[in-house]
Design a protein around this motif. Structure first.
Motif, PDB file in Angstrom:
ATOM      1  N   HIS A   1      -4.978  -4.904  -4.986  1.00 58.51           N
ATOM      2  CA  HIS A   1      -4.673  -3.476  -4.900  1.00 58.51           C
ATOM      3  C   HIS A   1      -5.744  -2.714  -4.133  1.00 58.51           C
ATOM      4  O   HIS A   1      -6.933  -3.016  -4.221  1.00 58.51           O
ATOM      5  CB  HIS A   1      -4.552  -2.900  -6.323  1.00 58.51           C
ATOM      6  N   SER A   2      -5.325  -1.726  -3.363  1.00 58.65           N
ATOM      7  CA  SER A   2      -6.312  -0.884  -2.679  1.00 58.65           C
ATOM      8  C   SER A   2      -5.772   0.536  -2.577  1.00 58.65           C
ATOM      9  O   SER A   2      -4.578   0.764  -2.743  1.00 58.65           O
ATOM     10  CB  SER A   2      -6.564  -1.424  -1.273  1.00 58.65           C
TER      11      SER A   2
ATOM     12  N   VAL B   1      -9.878   1.120   0.180  1.00 60.15           N
ATOM     13  CA  VAL B   1     -10.863   0.642  -0.774  1.00 60.15           C
ATOM     14  C   VAL B   1     -10.198  -0.320  -1.754  1.00 60.15           C
ATOM     15  O   VAL B   1      -9.308   0.095  -2.495  1.00 60.15           O
ATOM     16  CB  VAL B   1     -11.445   1.819  -1.586  1.00 60.15           C
ATOM     17  N   PRO B   2     -10.575  -1.613  -1.759  1.00 57.34           N
ATOM     18  CA  PRO B   2     -10.020  -2.522  -2.759  1.00 57.34           C
ATOM     19  C   PRO B   2     -10.546  -2.104  -4.126  1.00 57.34           C
ATOM     20  O   PRO B   2     -11.755  -2.176  -4.374  1.00 57.34           O
ATOM     21  CB  PRO B   2     -10.569  -3.894  -2.356  1.00 57.34           C
ATOM     22  N   THR B   3      -9.666  -1.663  -5.004  1.00 60.27           N
ATOM     23  CA  THR B   3     -10.122  -1.053  -6.255  1.00 60.27           C
ATOM     24  C   THR B   3     -10.796  -2.052  -7.191  1.00 60.27           C
ATOM     25  O   THR B   3     -11.652  -1.679  -7.979  1.00 60.27           O
ATOM     26  CB  THR B   3      -8.932  -0.420  -7.000  1.00 60.27           C
TER      27      THR B   3
ATOM     28  N   TRP C   1      -4.870  -5.297   1.545  1.00 61.45           N
ATOM     29  CA  TRP C   1      -6.113  -5.475   2.299  1.00 61.45           C
ATOM     30  C   TRP C   1      -6.462  -6.910   2.709  1.00 61.45           C
ATOM     31  O   TRP C   1      -6.950  -7.109   3.825  1.00 61.45           O
ATOM     32  CB  TRP C   1      -7.275  -4.771   1.590  1.00 61.45           C
ATOM     33  N   PRO C   2      -6.208  -7.951   1.844  1.00 59.50           N
ATOM     34  CA  PRO C   2      -6.590  -9.291   2.334  1.00 59.50           C
ATOM     35  C   PRO C   2      -5.792  -9.669   3.584  1.00 59.50           C
ATOM     36  O   PRO C   2      -6.317 -10.301   4.506  1.00 59.50           O
ATOM     37  CB  PRO C   2      -6.228 -10.215   1.167  1.00 59.50           C
ATOM     38  N   LEU C   3      -4.516  -9.244   3.617  1.00 64.98           N
ATOM     39  CA  LEU C   3      -3.703  -9.550   4.792  1.00 64.98           C
ATOM     40  C   LEU C   3      -4.171  -8.741   5.997  1.00 64.98           C
ATOM     41  O   LEU C   3      -4.163  -9.220   7.132  1.00 64.98           O
ATOM     42  CB  LEU C   3      -2.228  -9.273   4.502  1.00 64.98           C
TER      43      LEU C   3
ATOM     44  N   THR D   1       0.836  -1.202   0.000  1.00 61.96           N
ATOM     45  CA  THR D   1       0.000   0.000   0.000  1.00 61.96           C
ATOM     46  C   THR D   1       0.866   1.245   0.000  1.00 61.96           C
ATOM     47  O   THR D   1       0.365   2.355  -0.080  1.00 61.96           O
ATOM     48  CB  THR D   1      -0.880   0.061   1.256  1.00 61.96           C
ATOM     49  N   SER D   2       2.183   1.074   0.210  1.00 58.51           N
ATOM     50  CA  SER D   2       3.149   2.177   0.273  1.00 58.51           C
ATOM     51  C   SER D   2       2.985   3.065   1.503  1.00 58.51           C
ATOM     52  O   SER D   2       3.472   4.186   1.506  1.00 58.51           O
ATOM     53  CB  SER D   2       3.102   3.075  -0.984  1.00 58.51           C
TER      54      SER D   2
END
Ligand code: HEM
Lengths: 66, 489
Positions: B202-203, B187-189, B133-135, B124-125
């Motif tokens: 990605h989020s 927000v998971p894109t 997000w899943p983690l 996520t930087s």
């Protein structure tokens, strides 16, 4: 609310919150030392929670487990 | 109350977390040494394609040592100190035992997945919140499990009084829960990107711009507070009195320092954002609170040093006491250094320089690392019922690692301040005197020294791992649990 009113409100809020916590904290410190001094409660004995921590040593302040 | 004549404390989960501490310590610190040498010798960044670059490895290092090594150490000691000071055994509750085991396995799997996903470049930087997000969802599950085990064990206790270490563990649980949830709102894109291509992994953050920075450093700094500080204080408040056989110098002071720390710490994060777009009063507050933070920090540290009053000869005889006393000394060093760096005029020089990792590592190597190592050593004879394998090796490890730490922070102090001064040096006409590459050339020897210091620490860690392994497998069997000083051959 205008920006300025909001900032003023936040400023006073922060000041009084800090003052409140300051008083609470030092009041608590005073009460701890006073209770120790008058013998109402011995805080130092809680070190024994570490020194006597085997399962068969009697608890310092036993608690009823139903 | 039922008789607990045959009842014993259960250390199976402690053993699992002990193993994880050593494993993730080795992974995290080996990568630390690699990236340290990459900074000195940039060619080393190209050895393994994209997977070996500094930018891939750095988050792996920070996550590995913070959430792998340190958290495992915290959990291992929690299941040990928790049972013992609450006088309850995990054996007494099938439910809590299952929760504790589940806590371990989910945690372990998450950290392994973290290693894999970070190497693959999923991030996520956001510093210390890089996991995607899943983690993050997995983290929430085992964090809640830790809470269930913690409050469940407290609910089943025989001892009414709750020892101060347990307060510190509880604060760590509650604060990290709050910080983690707020900072990782994302927000998971994939689900909202419509036809635009997007990875499932990605989020994007729910916050933007300055707000994102503020939430990030409110989280970031308090990750330092509630992962690297409060649980380590919990550890020292149990293991130093226990190993030395001395009551704490002042229990009252420990309680007061606790509340002081709780109030002040949460306001200090603004010092990461001095001279940024954050409102000025927040920056000033961050600075001021950072300076006030010296008081509760030194309150705990001095309390630990004074606990040894009249017993200083133990420092000569026990390498374990040496580890712990040096740890509280390093705690004092980093809690005076941090506030100094948070003063605005000092920060103008220190920010973005190597002085910051220098500061980070006298805390993490000296305070966090040493306390976790010492507590694992202390627990080993109790959980494996064997004598510690080698005192000599422990002593060698101590001196090697101490030398490593000193090399690390002194080189980074000099590098950082040199760098800060060179960046802002200008001539009579207001032109900058140095270009960026000039600084890099000057810093090269210090980077090399830091790498060597880190290597010393890592070798010491391998000695620790070996000593622990030998203790568990071939130490002399003890017929009775040692009361205080840990027996060592
Ligand atoms: C073998 C010993 C270690 C070495 C050689 C090492 C090396 C490094 C290096 C080279 C960096 C990057 C600095 C930069 O970007 O300029 C770093 C960052 C960091 N390390 Fe370590 N490390 C070690 C152990 C540890 C341990 C045990 C911890 C925590 C328990 C830790 C926590 C961190 C943190 C939090 C950062 C980020 C600092 C920042 O962003 O300013 N390190 N380390």
């Amino acid at each position: 609310m205008s920006q300025e009113a909001l900032m003023t409100f936040a400023g006073y809020g922060k000041f009084f919150l800090t003052l409140f916590i300051f008083i609470m904290f030092y009041g608590y410190a005073y009460s701890i030392y006073k209770r120790q001094k008058t013998g109402e409660r011995d805080f130092e004995k809680y070190s024994n929670l570490v020194l006597n921590d085997s399962l068969d040593s009697p608890p310092l302040e036993p608690r009823d487990r139903k | 109350m039922q008789s607990n004549a045959q009842l014993e404390y259960d250390y199976s989960v402690v053993k699992l977390f002990t193993f994880a501490t050593i494993l993730f310590g080795i992974i995290g610190m080996t990568i630390g040494v690699i990236i340290a040498f990459q900074l000195a010798f940039p060619e080393l960044s190209n050895l393994a394609g994209e997977y070996g670059t500094f930018s891939r490895l750095r988050p792996l290092h920070t996550n590995g040592v913070a959430f792998g090594f340190t958290l495992s150490g915290i959990f291992a000691t929690w299941y040990y100190v928790g049972q013992r000071t609450l006088k309850m055994s995990l054996k007494e509750s099938k439910f809590l035992m299952t929760v504790a085991k589940l806590h371990f396995w989910l945690y372990f799997i998450t950290i392994l997945l973290a290693v894999v996903t970070l190497i693959l470049g999923y991030t996520t930087s956001k510093e210390y919140a890089e996991l995607e997000w899943p983690l993050d969802l997995l983290v929430v599950v085992w964090w809640v499990l830790w809470g269930v085990s913690m409050f469940g064990m407290i609910g089943l206790r025989r001892e009414r009084a709750i020892y101060v270490s347990i307060w510190y563990y509880m604060s760590s649980f509650l604060a990290v829960a709050m910080l983690y949830l707020f900072n990782n709102m994302e927000v998971p894109t994939f689900f909202w990107s419509g036809d635009a291509p997007s990875s499932l992994m990605h989020s994007i953050s729910m916050y933007s711009g300055t707000n994102d920075a503020l939430v990030q450093w409110w989280y970031g700094h308090n990750a330092v507070a509630f992962v690297f500080t409060t649980p380590i204080i919990a550890i020292i408040y149990y293991f130093l009195p226990k190993e030395s056989g001395q009551p704490i110098f002042s229990y009252k002071l420990s309680v007061l320092a606790f509340w002081g720390l709780m109030f002040v710490y949460l306001w200090a994060g603004g010092h990461h954002l001095l001279y940024s777009t954050v409102p000025d009063w927040m920056q000033t507050m961050g600075s001021a609170m950072s300076v006030v933070l010296i008081l509760p920090s030194w309150g705990s540290a001095i309390n630990m040093l004074l606990t040894m009053k009249g017993e200083w000869q133990q420092l000569q005889t026990s390498p374990l006491i040496k580890f712990m006393i040096l740890a509280s000394t390093f705690y004092m060093l980093s809690t005076i250094e941090g506030p100094i760096q948070a003063i605005k005029s000092v920060n103008a020089i220190a920010h973005f320089t190597d002085w910051i990792p220098g500061h980070v590592h006298d805390g993490t190597l000296g305070w966090v690392g040493f306390m976790i190592i010492a507590s694992l050593y202390h627990m080993a004879p109790r959980i494996y019922k064997r004598e510690l394998y080698s005192k000599k090796l422990m002593d060698t490890q101590f001196w090697l690692q101490t030398t490593g730490i000193v090399l690390y922070f002194t080189s980074m102090w000099i590098a950082g301040i040199t760098q800060g001064m060179m960046w802002r040096a200008y001539d009579d006409y207001g032109s900058l005197l140095y270009s960026f590459i000039d600084t890099v050339e000057v810093l090269h020897p210090y980077y090399t020294l830091r790498g060597i210091g880190g290597l010393f620490y890592l070798i010491g860690f391998f000695m620790f791992a070996f000593n622990m392994y030998k203790t568990a497998t071939s130490g002399r069997v003890l017929d009775k649990e040692p009361a205080n000083a840990s027996p060592m051959a």
